[in-house]
Design a protein around this motif. Structure first.
Motif, PDB file in Angstrom:
ATOM      1  N   THR A 335       0.876  -1.190   0.000  1.00 19.53           N
ATOM      2  CA  THR A 335       0.000   0.000   0.000  1.00 19.53           C
ATOM      3  C   THR A 335       0.904   1.229   0.000  1.00 19.53           C
ATOM      4  O   THR A 335       2.132   1.123   0.049  1.00 19.53           O
ATOM      5  N   THR A 336       0.288   2.398  -0.056  1.00 21.45           N
ATOM      6  CA  THR A 336       1.083   3.637  -0.014  1.00 21.45           C
ATOM      7  C   THR A 336       1.564   3.958   1.392  1.00 21.45           C
ATOM      8  O   THR A 336       2.472   4.778   1.562  1.00 21.45           O
ATOM      9  N   ASP A 337       0.953   3.291   2.414  1.00 22.03           N
ATOM     10  CA  ASP A 337       1.317   3.585   3.799  1.00 22.03           C
ATOM     11  C   ASP A 337       2.146   2.487   4.455  1.00 22.03           C
ATOM     12  O   ASP A 337       2.911   2.762   5.380  1.00 22.03           O
ATOM     13  N   TRP A 338       1.971   1.253   4.021  1.00 18.92           N
ATOM     14  CA  TRP A 338       2.697   0.156   4.682  1.00 18.92           C
ATOM     15  C   TRP A 338       2.847  -1.032   3.745  1.00 18.92           C
ATOM     16  O   TRP A 338       2.174  -1.144   2.735  1.00 18.92           O
ATOM     17  N   VAL A 339       3.789  -1.921   4.132  1.00 13.64           N
ATOM     18  CA  VAL A 339       4.027  -3.206   3.458  1.00 13.64           C
ATOM     19  C   VAL A 339       3.727  -4.313   4.473  1.00 13.64           C
ATOM     20  O   VAL A 339       4.144  -4.230   5.636  1.00 13.64           O
ATOM     21  N   GLU A 340       2.981  -5.319   3.995  1.00  9.90           N
ATOM     22  CA  GLU A 340       2.604  -6.413   4.911  1.00  9.90           C
ATOM     23  C   GLU A 340       3.114  -7.745   4.340  1.00  9.90           C
ATOM     24  O   GLU A 340       2.949  -8.038   3.150  1.00  9.90           O
ATOM     25  N   ILE A 341       3.759  -8.546   5.240  1.00  9.39           N
ATOM     26  CA  ILE A 341       4.321  -9.850   4.862  1.00  9.39           C
ATOM     27  C   ILE A 341       3.560 -10.941   5.623  1.00  9.39           C
ATOM     28  O   ILE A 341       3.539 -10.938   6.872  1.00  9.39           O
ATOM     29  N   GLU A 342       2.944 -11.869   4.877  1.00  9.25           N
ATOM     30  CA  GLU A 342       2.265 -13.019   5.495  1.00  9.25           C
ATOM     31  C   GLU A 342       3.144 -14.261   5.303  1.00  9.25           C
ATOM     32  O   GLU A 342       3.565 -14.568   4.182  1.00  9.25           O
ATOM     33  N   ILE A 343       3.391 -14.940   6.420  1.00 11.17           N
ATOM     34  CA  ILE A 343       4.281 -16.131   6.392  1.00 11.17           C
ATOM     35  C   ILE A 343       3.430 -17.390   6.297  1.00 11.17           C
ATOM     36  O   ILE A 343       2.569 -17.639   7.139  1.00 11.17           O
ATOM     37  N   MET A 344       3.678 -18.213   5.256  1.00 16.95           N
ATOM     38  CA  MET A 344       2.968 -19.495   5.067  1.00 16.95           C
ATOM     39  C   MET A 344       4.008 -20.604   4.946  1.00 16.95           C
ATOM     40  O   MET A 344       4.955 -20.489   4.161  1.00 16.95           O
ATOM     41  N   MET A 345       3.837 -21.685   5.753  1.00 14.05           N
ATOM     42  CA  MET A 345       4.839 -22.763   5.829  1.00 14.05           C
ATOM     43  C   MET A 345       4.531 -23.883   4.830  1.00 14.05           C
ATOM     44  O   MET A 345       3.396 -24.339   4.723  1.00 14.05           O
ATOM     45  N   TYR A 346       5.549 -24.348   4.146  1.00 17.74           N
ATOM     46  CA  TYR A 346       5.457 -25.508   3.246  1.00 17.74           C
ATOM     47  C   TYR A 346       6.639 -26.434   3.555  1.00 17.74           C
ATOM     48  O   TYR A 346       7.757 -25.941   3.758  1.00 17.74           O
ATOM     49  N   GLY A 347       6.351 -27.805   3.631  1.00 17.41           N
ATOM     50  CA  GLY A 347       7.453 -28.732   3.895  1.00 17.41           C
ATOM     51  C   GLY A 347       6.947 -30.153   4.099  1.00 17.41           C
ATOM     52  O   GLY A 347       5.837 -30.507   3.679  1.00 17.41           O
ATOM     53  N   PHE A 348       7.747 -30.987   4.767  1.00 17.94           N
ATOM     54  CA  PHE A 348       7.440 -32.399   4.956  1.00 17.94           C
ATOM     55  C   PHE A 348       7.280 -32.687   6.444  1.00 17.94           C
ATOM     56  O   PHE A 348       7.833 -31.973   7.293  1.00 17.94           O
ATOM     57  N   GLY A 349       6.539 -33.785   6.695  1.00 17.15           N
ATOM     58  CA  GLY A 349       6.378 -34.232   8.061  1.00 17.15           C
ATOM     59  C   GLY A 349       5.340 -33.452   8.796  1.00 17.15           C
ATOM     60  O   GLY A 349       4.708 -32.541   8.280  1.00 17.15           O
ATOM     61  N   THR A 350       5.164 -33.884  10.001  1.00 13.79           N
ATOM     62  CA  THR A 350       4.174 -33.240  10.842  1.00 13.79           C
ATOM     63  C   THR A 350       4.818 -32.841  12.144  1.00 13.79           C
ATOM     64  O   THR A 350       5.903 -33.270  12.499  1.00 13.79           O
ATOM     65  N   GLY A 351       4.128 -32.006  12.846  1.00 14.70           N
ATOM     66  CA  GLY A 351       4.600 -31.548  14.132  1.00 14.70           C
ATOM     67  C   GLY A 351       4.306 -30.073  14.308  1.00 14.70           C
ATOM     68  O   GLY A 351       3.772 -29.413  13.426  1.00 14.70           O
ATOM     69  N   SER A 352       4.663 -29.579  15.470  1.00 17.05           N
ATOM     70  CA  SER A 352       4.370 -28.156  15.745  1.00 17.05           C
ATOM     71  C   SER A 352       5.449 -27.277  15.131  1.00 17.05           C
ATOM     72  O   SER A 352       6.630 -27.634  15.139  1.00 17.05           O
ATOM     73  N   THR A 353       5.029 -26.139  14.556  1.00 13.83           N
ATOM     74  CA  THR A 353       5.962 -25.152  13.984  1.00 13.83           C
ATOM     75  C   THR A 353       5.650 -23.769  14.554  1.00 13.83           C
ATOM     76  O   THR A 353       4.563 -23.526  15.096  1.00 13.83           O
ATOM     77  N   SER A 354       6.557 -22.862  14.381  1.00 13.91           N
ATOM     78  CA  SER A 354       6.364 -21.476  14.860  1.00 13.91           C
ATOM     79  C   SER A 354       6.671 -20.511  13.715  1.00 13.91           C
ATOM     80  O   SER A 354       7.663 -20.676  13.008  1.00 13.91           O
ATOM     81  N   THR A 355       5.792 -19.504  13.541  1.00 17.57           N
ATOM     82  CA  THR A 355       6.014 -18.482  12.501  1.00 17.57           C
ATOM     83  C   THR A 355       6.678 -17.237  13.066  1.00 17.57           C
ATOM     84  O   THR A 355       6.833 -16.241  12.371  1.00 17.57           O
ATOM     85  N   ALA A 356       7.054 -17.276  14.335  1.00 22.60           N
ATOM     86  CA  ALA A 356       7.706 -16.108  14.957  1.00 22.60           C
ATOM     87  C   ALA A 356       9.174 -16.086  14.611  1.00 22.60           C
ATOM     88  O   ALA A 356      10.051 -16.137  15.485  1.00 22.60           O
ATOM     89  N   ILE A 357       9.431 -16.047  13.347  1.00 23.83           N
ATOM     90  CA  ILE A 357      10.811 -16.058  12.877  1.00 23.83           C
ATOM     91  C   ILE A 357      11.195 -14.639  12.469  1.00 23.83           C
ATOM     92  O   ILE A 357      10.321 -13.816  12.107  1.00 23.83           O
ATOM     93  N   PRO A 358      12.458 -14.308  12.497  1.00 17.10           N
ATOM     94  CA  PRO A 358      12.849 -12.948  12.064  1.00 17.10           C
ATOM     95  C   PRO A 358      12.630 -12.755  10.567  1.00 17.10           C
ATOM     96  O   PRO A 358      12.871 -13.667   9.787  1.00 17.10           O
TER      97      PRO A 358
END
Length: 365
Positions: A335-358
């Motif tokens: 937008t003209t005021d801000w940039v927004e980044i949405e994090i979506m995970m793709y990979g193998f296996g199952t288990g808990s993940t966290s999107t609180a990455i830098p």
């Protein structure tokens, strides 16, 4: 005009001029005092006709001009009958002036006489006057009026002295002492044009140099004003585009212009990360909102034609991080005021993940 013993006869009939016959011995003709106006009376005793009036006598002819009274009771000319009529000089009562019993002048048509004690007095600017028992001479008495003995030869003018509320005679030179003749001229010189005689409004002009003349530096008949100086200097300064190309060899570069050119050449306009300790340029804040990273511009953008590059490290399953890596996929919204980044995970296996990455964000353009 009256004629003593003026008496003649006439046989003229009708209303025309009378042809007068010579008077009897001892009497005088109506023209005895010369030709001219005369009071007359015409009498025809046998017919009971008479006329009193004023006429013009010329030799032995009398022209009847004004009838004062007649036997008809009118002021019209009597139609004279045939036969001899008497014509003599007479003073009509309506024209007589006499002294009455009291010694005063009287008469039917007498205008009240002016007494000798009546005066003609003089006011401001005049001398003379007095009672009417003698001739009186009035003279102009204005301060400064030239006399026969005045040998100055200067032309005198009459002016109104407001201080004394009176007329005063002054010389032309005195009157013009604080003034100049309208033939006096305002002459323009140097860089001034216009001027002329003071017989009308005079305009003088100073010509302002044009930007081109300021740049050329050759004009000698115009004046450099602050705004023209600024225009000339601005014309000598290189634009941002000219400093970026680096090919112009006649214009100057200022520190501010150099900085603007460098900034324009640098593609990076904003950079920062979610780490609060990282350096930030062009972003006022970077924060997480509902699992998304939003970077707000310090100054709003004019449009969204800029390029965004975002980077995040890989995320691994906490149960088996070496065998089950997951790759973050980043969805970018501009937008003209801000940039927004949405994090979506793709990979193998199952288990808990966290999107609180830098996340690091760089904006180009």
């Amino acid at each position: 005009m009256l004629v003593d013993r003026g008496y003649q006869t006439t046989t003229t009939e009708g209303t025309g001029p009378l042809q007068l016959l010579p008077p009897p011995t001892g009497l005088a003709p109506l023209s005895a005092r010369g030709d001219g106006p005369v009071f007359y009376e015409i009498l025809a005793p046998e017919d009971g006709i008479w006329e009193i009036g004023q006429g013009i006598v010329t030799g032995n002819q009398l022209e009847r001009v004004t009838v004062l009274s007649n036997s008809n009771g009118t002021t019209g000319l009597i139609n004279l009958p045939a036969g001899e009529k008497l014509v003599f000089s007479v003073l009509p009562a309506s024209r007589a002036v006499y002294v009455d019993e009291s010694g005063a002048l009287a008469g039917a048509d007498l205008v009240t006489p002016v007494p000798r004690t009546r005066r003609v007095d003089t006011g401001a600017g005049l001398t003379g006057g007095g009672s009417l028992d003698a001739d009186r001479t009035l003279s102009v008495d204005i301060a400064g009026t030239p006399t026969a003995a005045d040998t100055t030869g200067s032309t005198r003018l009459l002016v109104h002295d407001t201080a004394e509320n009176a007329l005063r005679a002054v010389t032309r030179d005195t009157l013009l002492a604080d003034h100049v003749p309208d033939s006096r001229r305002v002459i323009a010189g140097g860089l001034v044009t216009g001027g002329g005689a003071l017989g009308g409004d005079v305009t003088v002009t100073v010509t302002e140099a044009t930007a081109a003349e300021m740049t050329a530096g050759t004009a000698a008949a115009s004046v450099a004003t602050p705004r023209r100086v600024k225009g000339a200097i601005d014309a000598r300064l290189a634009t941002t585009a000219e400093m970026q190309t680096g090919t112009n060899t006649t214009k100057l570069a200022t520190p501010a212009g150099v900085k603007a050119a460098i900034n324009a050449l640098s593609p990076v306009t904003a950079v920062g990360s979610t780490d609060p300790d990282d350096y930030r340029l062009g972003f006022s804040s970077i924060s997480r909102v509902s699992g998304k990273v939003r970077a707000i511009f310090t100054n709003p953008r004019p449009n969204t034609n800029y390029v965004v590059q975002a980077q995040a490290p890989g995320i691994y399953l906490d149960s088996s991080p070496d065998a089950n890596p997951q790759i973050p996929m980043l969805a970018i919204t501009k937008t003209t005021d801000w940039v927004e980044i949405e994090i979506m995970m793709y990979g193998f296996g199952t288990g808990s993940t966290s999107t609180a990455i830098p996340v690091t964000i760089v904006v180009y353009g």
